[in-house]
Scaffold this motif. Structure first.
Motif, PDB file in Angstrom:
ATOM      1  N   SER A  64       1.347   5.345   0.316  1.00 56.30           N
ATOM      2  CA  SER A  64       0.781   6.566   0.874  1.00 56.30           C
ATOM      3  C   SER A  64       0.697   7.644  -0.200  1.00 56.30           C
ATOM      4  O   SER A  64       1.451   7.634  -1.181  1.00 56.30           O
ATOM      5  CB  SER A  64       1.616   7.068   2.046  1.00 56.30           C
ATOM      6  OG  SER A  64       2.883   7.515   1.590  1.00 56.30           O
ATOM      7  N   THR A  86      -7.081  -2.346  -7.292  1.00 59.08           N
ATOM      8  CA  THR A  86      -8.223  -3.257  -7.235  1.00 59.08           C
ATOM      9  C   THR A  86      -8.141  -4.196  -8.441  1.00 59.08           C
ATOM     10  O   THR A  86      -7.267  -4.049  -9.296  1.00 59.08           O
ATOM     11  CB  THR A  86      -9.547  -2.476  -7.297  1.00 59.08           C
ATOM     12  OG1 THR A  86      -9.624  -1.793  -8.557  1.00 59.08           O
ATOM     13  CG2 THR A  86      -9.638  -1.461  -6.156  1.00 59.08           C
ATOM     14  N   SER A 110      -8.410   1.185  -3.949  1.00 61.38           N
ATOM     15  CA  SER A 110      -8.945   1.096  -2.594  1.00 61.38           C
ATOM     16  C   SER A 110      -7.966   1.806  -1.672  1.00 61.38           C
ATOM     17  O   SER A 110      -6.825   2.075  -2.065  1.00 61.38           O
ATOM     18  CB  SER A 110      -9.140  -0.362  -2.170  1.00 61.38           C
ATOM     19  OG  SER A 110      -7.899  -1.052  -2.179  1.00 61.38           O
ATOM     20  N   GLN A 111      -8.395   2.093  -0.456  1.00 58.06           N
ATOM     21  CA  GLN A 111      -7.513   2.819   0.449  1.00 58.06           C
ATOM     22  C   GLN A 111      -7.606   2.279   1.865  1.00 58.06           C
ATOM     23  O   GLN A 111      -8.585   1.641   2.247  1.00 58.06           O
ATOM     24  CB  GLN A 111      -7.835   4.315   0.418  1.00 58.06           C
ATOM     25  CG  GLN A 111      -9.267   4.654   0.799  1.00 58.06           C
ATOM     26  CD  GLN A 111      -9.564   6.141   0.644  1.00 58.06           C
ATOM     27  OE1 GLN A 111      -9.007   6.808  -0.208  1.00 58.06           O
ATOM     28  NE2 GLN A 111     -10.452   6.655   1.480  1.00 58.06           N
ATOM     29  N   GLN A 112      -6.562   2.515   2.623  1.00 52.51           N
ATOM     30  CA  GLN A 112      -6.518   2.135   4.026  1.00 52.51           C
ATOM     31  C   GLN A 112      -5.782   3.232   4.794  1.00 52.51           C
ATOM     32  O   GLN A 112      -5.246   4.167   4.196  1.00 52.51           O
ATOM     33  CB  GLN A 112      -5.823   0.789   4.217  1.00 52.51           C
ATOM     34  CG  GLN A 112      -4.352   0.765   3.852  1.00 52.51           C
ATOM     35  CD  GLN A 112      -3.707  -0.595   4.108  1.00 52.51           C
ATOM     36  OE1 GLN A 112      -4.360  -1.622   4.040  1.00 52.51           O
ATOM     37  NE2 GLN A 112      -2.426  -0.594   4.413  1.00 52.51           N
ATOM     38  N   ASN A 113      -5.779   3.085   6.122  1.00 50.22           N
ATOM     39  CA  ASN A 113      -5.131   4.081   6.978  1.00 50.22           C
ATOM     40  C   ASN A 113      -5.702   5.478   6.719  1.00 50.22           C
ATOM     41  O   ASN A 113      -4.968   6.458   6.588  1.00 50.22           O
ATOM     42  CB  ASN A 113      -3.606   4.079   6.746  1.00 50.22           C
ATOM     43  CG  ASN A 113      -2.865   4.877   7.818  1.00 50.22           C
ATOM     44  OD1 ASN A 113      -3.298   4.916   8.969  1.00 50.22           O
ATOM     45  ND2 ASN A 113      -1.775   5.520   7.438  1.00 50.22           N
ATOM     46  N   VAL A 114      -7.056   5.521   6.638  1.00 50.65           N
ATOM     47  CA  VAL A 114      -7.711   6.793   6.365  1.00 50.65           C
ATOM     48  C   VAL A 114      -7.689   7.659   7.622  1.00 50.65           C
ATOM     49  O   VAL A 114      -8.249   7.291   8.656  1.00 50.65           O
ATOM     50  CB  VAL A 114      -9.162   6.576   5.894  1.00 50.65           C
ATOM     51  CG1 VAL A 114      -9.834   7.908   5.614  1.00 50.65           C
ATOM     52  CG2 VAL A 114      -9.182   5.702   4.642  1.00 50.65           C
ATOM     53  N   THR A 125     -11.019   6.396  -6.520  1.00 50.05           N
ATOM     54  CA  THR A 125     -11.315   5.414  -5.469  1.00 50.05           C
ATOM     55  C   THR A 125     -12.819   5.205  -5.371  1.00 50.05           C
ATOM     56  O   THR A 125     -13.303   4.064  -5.264  1.00 50.05           O
ATOM     57  CB  THR A 125     -10.756   5.888  -4.115  1.00 50.05           C
ATOM     58  OG1 THR A 125      -9.333   6.015  -4.213  1.00 50.05           O
ATOM     59  CG2 THR A 125     -11.091   4.904  -3.005  1.00 50.05           C
ATOM     60  N   ILE A 164      -2.925   8.686   3.819  1.00 57.91           N
ATOM     61  CA  ILE A 164      -3.836   7.696   3.242  1.00 57.91           C
ATOM     62  C   ILE A 164      -3.045   6.793   2.296  1.00 57.91           C
ATOM     63  O   ILE A 164      -2.234   7.263   1.499  1.00 57.91           O
ATOM     64  CB  ILE A 164      -4.977   8.384   2.475  1.00 57.91           C
ATOM     65  CG1 ILE A 164      -5.847   9.195   3.430  1.00 57.91           C
ATOM     66  CG2 ILE A 164      -5.832   7.349   1.737  1.00 57.91           C
ATOM     67  CD1 ILE A 164      -6.929  10.002   2.739  1.00 57.91           C
ATOM     68  N   GLU A 165      -3.277   5.491   2.402  1.00 59.09           N
ATOM     69  CA  GLU A 165      -2.540   4.534   1.571  1.00 59.09           C
ATOM     70  C   GLU A 165      -3.460   3.934   0.512  1.00 59.09           C
ATOM     71  O   GLU A 165      -4.598   3.548   0.802  1.00 59.09           O
ATOM     72  CB  GLU A 165      -1.949   3.429   2.448  1.00 59.09           C
ATOM     73  CG  GLU A 165      -0.900   3.945   3.422  1.00 59.09           C
ATOM     74  CD  GLU A 165      -0.356   2.863   4.322  1.00 59.09           C
ATOM     75  OE1 GLU A 165       0.797   2.996   4.780  1.00 59.09           O
ATOM     76  OE2 GLU A 165      -1.092   1.893   4.587  1.00 59.09           O
ATOM     77  N   TYR A 166      -2.933   3.845  -0.708  1.00 57.83           N
ATOM     78  CA  TYR A 166      -3.729   3.368  -1.837  1.00 57.83           C
ATOM     79  C   TYR A 166      -3.245   2.000  -2.315  1.00 57.83           C
ATOM     80  O   TYR A 166      -2.047   1.699  -2.283  1.00 57.83           O
ATOM     81  CB  TYR A 166      -3.653   4.369  -2.989  1.00 57.83           C
ATOM     82  CG  TYR A 166      -4.310   5.687  -2.659  1.00 57.83           C
ATOM     83  CD1 TYR A 166      -5.690   5.851  -2.770  1.00 57.83           C
ATOM     84  CD2 TYR A 166      -3.546   6.768  -2.198  1.00 57.83           C
ATOM     85  CE1 TYR A 166      -6.293   7.055  -2.450  1.00 57.83           C
ATOM     86  CE2 TYR A 166      -4.146   7.975  -1.886  1.00 57.83           C
ATOM     87  CZ  TYR A 166      -5.516   8.118  -2.006  1.00 57.83           C
ATOM     88  OH  TYR A 166      -6.115   9.299  -1.685  1.00 57.83           O
ATOM     89  N   PRO A 211       0.836  -1.206   0.000  1.00 58.51           N
ATOM     90  CA  PRO A 211       0.000   0.000   0.000  1.00 58.51           C
ATOM     91  C   PRO A 211       0.871   1.256   0.000  1.00 58.51           C
ATOM     92  O   PRO A 211       1.841   1.363   0.736  1.00 58.51           O
ATOM     93  CB  PRO A 211      -0.794  -0.135   1.306  1.00 58.51           C
ATOM     94  CG  PRO A 211      -0.901  -1.616   1.509  1.00 58.51           C
ATOM     95  CD  PRO A 211       0.409  -2.168   1.030  1.00 58.51           C
TER      96      PRO A 211
END
Length: 359
Positions: free
Chosen positions: A53, A101, A85-89, A79, A96-98, A51
């Motif tokens: 950032s 998909t 998709s993202q995480q660590n929002v 997104t 934010i990490e991308y 992922p």
């Protein structure tokens, strides 16, 4: 009660406005997609291996420093549209990490089934500008809005624009790679027992190369206009032949028409199918024509998104090459008008079907 009615009317009005706005601005999704492809964002995230950032993504892009704050907004809509998709929002956008998909993996340039060339060609101004002339076209005698815009028919224009010609051929080749992979894996019975096959309008031969490799006994010919096949090298069971499919098609016991007929009107389709029948009759009475194209209103395709995509393609064919997507009844009419006696339609390639036509 009167208050509730007023609220319902207001709600319906706002919903209608939103519906209209979303259709007005549909092009923003398309152009944002083209932008992330042009910037190479899917490949950058993929090559990072984990992922990524927003801050690392920005530092990896070849953009003007003043544009760095805008990448977040580009990624936000992509997104939302399912490309990332993202995480660590967090409240800190830069953290934010991308991630890719399943959709964006088809945008990787190193993916054998990448659709990136298709994205770039279909969203090129050569093909999008004619839509601005659609209402004008309805009022004149031109065969297509493309002719209204560019002053030439679609195929004439491509032959005289080497840059777009290359872009268009690459887009068709990318689609052929994806389709040939699925075709060979899931539809081997279609080609088993065939001795020879002519890929009419086969371009640079992506589909024919895959078939020749998977079916060594099959003698394949890529048949296209002389300027398309000029200088291309074949192999022991693959040859390139230049010619005009409206005049004569090389003799064979199978003819492949992948995404050819949908770009033509009914009269031209019947003419080509008749030429196919002549070619098969000379060679082998047991031959067949293999058509890969969409079949509208297919009972197995009742998903709204699939129907919408097919209708998009029908408009694309109407506006640019003056062709059309056809339903089952329209396909049968073409087949019988060309003098064929039987057919088999297999909806196995997602949006498209295999139509086997017999003399």
């Amino acid at each position: 009660m009167e208050s509730n009615n007023k609220e319902n009317i207001a709600s319906d009005l706002l919903k209608a406005q939103t519906h209209i706005w979303n259709h007005i601005f549909n092009f923003i999704n398309s152009m944002s997609l083209k932008c992330v492809v042009d910037l190479g964002i899917p490949d950058i995230i993929h090559n990072y291996g984990q992922p990524m950032s927003l801050s690392k993504l920005i530092s990896s892009l070849s953009i003007d420093p003043s544009k760095q704050p805008y990448i977040y907004r580009l990624m936000r809509i992509m997104t939302h549209s399912g490309f990332f998709s993202q995480q660590n929002v967090t409240d800190n956008e830069l953290e934010i990490e991308y991630m890719l998909t399943g959709v964006s993996r088809l945008l990787l340039k190193g993916n054998p089934m990448s659709v990136t060339p298709f994205v770039q060609a279909m969203l090129d101004s050569v093909l999008t500008n004619p839509f601005h002339q659609l209402s004008t076209w309805f009022k004149n005698e031109d065969s297509s809005a493309f002719e209204t815009t560019h002053g030439k028919l679609f195929w004439e224009y491509i032959a005289h624009d080497p840059i777009f010609n290359r872009l268009f051929n690459e887009s068709m080749a990318s689609d052929a790679r994806l389709v040939s992979n699925l075709l060979i894996e899931n539809c081997k019975d279609v080609f088993n027992g065939l001795e020879s096959l002519v890929d009419v309008g086969g371009g640079t031969g992506t589909m024919a190369k895959a078939l020749a490799k998977s079916f060594p006994q099959l003698e394949c010919i890529v048949f296209d206009l002389p300027h398309v096949v000029d200088g291309l090298q074949g192999s022991h069971n693959l040859n390139y032949v230049g010619g005009d499919m409206f005049q004569e098609i090389p003799q064979t016991n199978a003819i492949l028409l992948k995404w050819i007929l949908h770009s033509l009107n009914d009269e031209k389709c019947v003419k080509i199918l008749k030429k196919c029948k002549e070619s098969l009759k000379k060679k082998d009475k047991k031959g067949k024509v293999i058509i890969i194209d969409m079949v509208l209103e297919n009972e197995n395709e009742n998903i709204n998104e699939v129907v919408e995509t097919q209708l998009f393609f029908d408009m694309l064919m109407m506006v640019n090459p003056a062709g059309k997507e056809r339903n089952k009844k329209e396909w049968i009419k073409l087949i019988l008008s060309a003098g064929f006696s039987d057919y088999k339609i297999t909806p196995i390639l997602g949006l498209r079907s295999i139509i086997e036509v017999y003399p």
